[in-house]
Write a protein that holds these residues in place. Structure first.
Motif, PDB file in Angstrom:
ATOM      1  N   ARG A 250       0.835  -1.215   0.000  1.00 43.78           N
ATOM      2  CA  ARG A 250       0.000   0.000   0.000  1.00 43.78           C
ATOM      3  C   ARG A 250       0.866   1.260   0.000  1.00 43.78           C
ATOM      4  O   ARG A 250       0.622   2.198  -0.748  1.00 43.78           O
ATOM      5  N   LEU A 251       1.888   1.247   0.861  1.00 41.69           N
ATOM      6  CA  LEU A 251       2.738   2.429   0.984  1.00 41.69           C
ATOM      7  C   LEU A 251       3.472   2.723  -0.320  1.00 41.69           C
ATOM      8  O   LEU A 251       3.481   3.874  -0.792  1.00 41.69           O
ATOM      9  N   LYS A 252       4.076   1.700  -0.915  1.00 39.50           N
ATOM     10  CA  LYS A 252       4.842   1.921  -2.142  1.00 39.50           C
ATOM     11  C   LYS A 252       3.939   2.341  -3.301  1.00 39.50           C
ATOM     12  O   LYS A 252       4.324   3.174  -4.138  1.00 39.50           O
ATOM     13  N   TYR A 253       2.758   1.780  -3.362  1.00 42.55           N
ATOM     14  CA  TYR A 253       1.818   2.148  -4.432  1.00 42.55           C
ATOM     15  C   TYR A 253       1.429   3.623  -4.321  1.00 42.55           C
ATOM     16  O   TYR A 253       1.448   4.359  -5.315  1.00 42.55           O
ATOM     17  N   PHE A 254       1.101   4.045  -3.108  1.00 45.83           N
ATOM     18  CA  PHE A 254       0.683   5.430  -2.920  1.00 45.83           C
ATOM     19  C   PHE A 254       1.858   6.390  -3.093  1.00 45.83           C
ATOM     20  O   PHE A 254       1.687   7.494  -3.596  1.00 45.83           O
ATOM     21  N   GLU A 255       3.053   5.980  -2.668  1.00 53.14           N
ATOM     22  CA  GLU A 255       4.226   6.839  -2.841  1.00 53.14           C
ATOM     23  C   GLU A 255       4.489   7.128  -4.314  1.00 53.14           C
ATOM     24  O   GLU A 255       4.719   8.279  -4.703  1.00 53.14           O
ATOM     25  N   VAL A 256       4.479   6.088  -5.146  1.00 55.63           N
ATOM     26  CA  VAL A 256       4.820   6.270  -6.554  1.00 55.63           C
ATOM     27  C   VAL A 256       3.736   7.054  -7.294  1.00 55.63           C
ATOM     28  O   VAL A 256       4.019   7.696  -8.320  1.00 55.63           O
ATOM     29  N   LYS A 257       2.511   7.018  -6.776  1.00 53.51           N
ATOM     30  CA  LYS A 257       1.436   7.788  -7.406  1.00 53.51           C
ATOM     31  C   LYS A 257       1.395   9.236  -6.927  1.00 53.51           C
ATOM     32  O   LYS A 257       0.647  10.046  -7.478  1.00 53.51           O
ATOM     33  N   GLY A 258       2.193   9.555  -5.916  1.00 50.60           N
ATOM     34  CA  GLY A 258       2.216  10.917  -5.408  1.00 50.60           C
ATOM     35  C   GLY A 258       1.065  11.241  -4.470  1.00 50.60           C
ATOM     36  O   GLY A 258       0.776  12.425  -4.229  1.00 50.60           O
TER      37      GLY A 258
END
Length: 308
Positions: A250-258
């Motif tokens: 979840r964290l990495k997905y949201f990070e890369v999407k800004g």
């Protein structure tokens, strides 16, 4: 309970995030969807970093090896470092320089640098000439393929039941290699050029061991031991608990999407703290001033009769 497979982790996490178009992928490995490809790459990179964050017990590995040696007759010269008339060169590996030479006229800290055709080349010119017996002992050893870092104070000479001493500093290494008194009953060790080195050359076959942290953190299908440094098939599992991996995805997905990751970072940090705390247990602290004596002594000798 076994950890979830890569595919299950992706399906459960992405559905929970409300990703409609590809939230229930049939595959992760080989999936052409860019978001799935990108998230997989991020998870693999983060997993490798996570594996280095702690000495996880599932990635701790014992490595046991022996110390080969060979004794051959040869003829030395004081004018050059080539030893001729070798009775054999079987077993001698000169590239890289694994073996150290010991014999009459052979200077301390002399390595084998070339071997073959009935001759060997040494790193130093002997100081005595003539026919002699030379013992070549392997003192440098390649680490296991998945070696990441050593676990301190796990280095043992199993043959003598003694702990090896080290790692020696460069100053201590040079003192051992160049000083008058540089050998003893204990084996010293250090790492040099990515290899494990022992001192002194033993001239005998002994069993040595140490424990290390593996670069592997992924288990193949049905396996109990780690064997991969990244997810490679959909049925792979990993050493980290599911709540931590789900929070990581979840964290990495949201990070890369800004997107805003404040709440997701708090959840990830909490799961990471829990995983570390539950990984291998903790020592029991002894609040007594000293440990009790299990043998007969003044603390437990009977007042009379002495047990008869």
């Amino acid at each position: 309970m076994a950890n979830s497979t890569l595919l299950s982790l992706f399906q459960n996490t992405m559905q929970g995030m409300g990703v409609a178009s590809y939230g229930n992928p049939a595959t992760v490995i080989g999936n052409s969807n860019q978001d799935v490809v990108q998230t997989l790459a991020l998870v693999n990179m983060a997993g490798r970093g996570l594996n280095r964050e702690r000495d996880w017990q599932a990635a701790q590995t014992q490595y046991i090896f022996t110390t080969p040696f060979y004794t051959y007759t040869a003829t030395t010269s004081t004018t050059n470092n080539v030893v001729t008339g070798m009775s054999s060169t079987t077993g001698l590996t000169a590239t890289p320089t694994y073996f150290m030479a010991v014999g009459v006229g052979i200077l301390q800290d002399t390595f084998l640098t070339a071997a073959g055709g009935g001759t060997v080349t040494l790193s130093q010119t002997p100081n005595a000439a003539g026919s002699t017996s030379i013992t070549f002992s392997q003192v440098l050893f390649d680490p296991p393929a998945d070696f990441d870092r050593q676990i301190d104070r796990t280095h043992w000479d199993k043959s003598k039941h003694w702990e090896m001493l080290g790692p020696s500093t460069p100053q201590q290494q040079e003192w051992l290699r160049s000083g008058w008194i540089s050998t003893g009953p204990r084996i010293r060790y250090w790492y040099k050029g990515g290899r494990f080195q022992i001192w002194p050359p033993l001239g005998s076959t002994e069993s040595l061991s140490y424990e290390y942290q593996s670069t592997f953190w992924v288990r193949a299908t049905g396996a109990t031991a780690v064997s991969k440094s990244a997810f490679a098939v959909d049925t792979d599992t990993c050493i980290f608990p599911d709540p931590l991996m789900e929070a990581l995805i979840r964290l990495k997905y949201f990070e890369v999407k800004g997107f805003d990751t404040t709440a997701l970072k708090l959840d990830y940090d909490m799961q990471l703290d829990l995983a570390k705390a539950h990984d291998a247990g903790s020592n029991t602290l002894n609040m007594a001033p000293r440990r009790s004596n299990p043998l007969i002594g003044w603390d437990n000798i009977p007042d009379s009769g002495y047990g008869t």
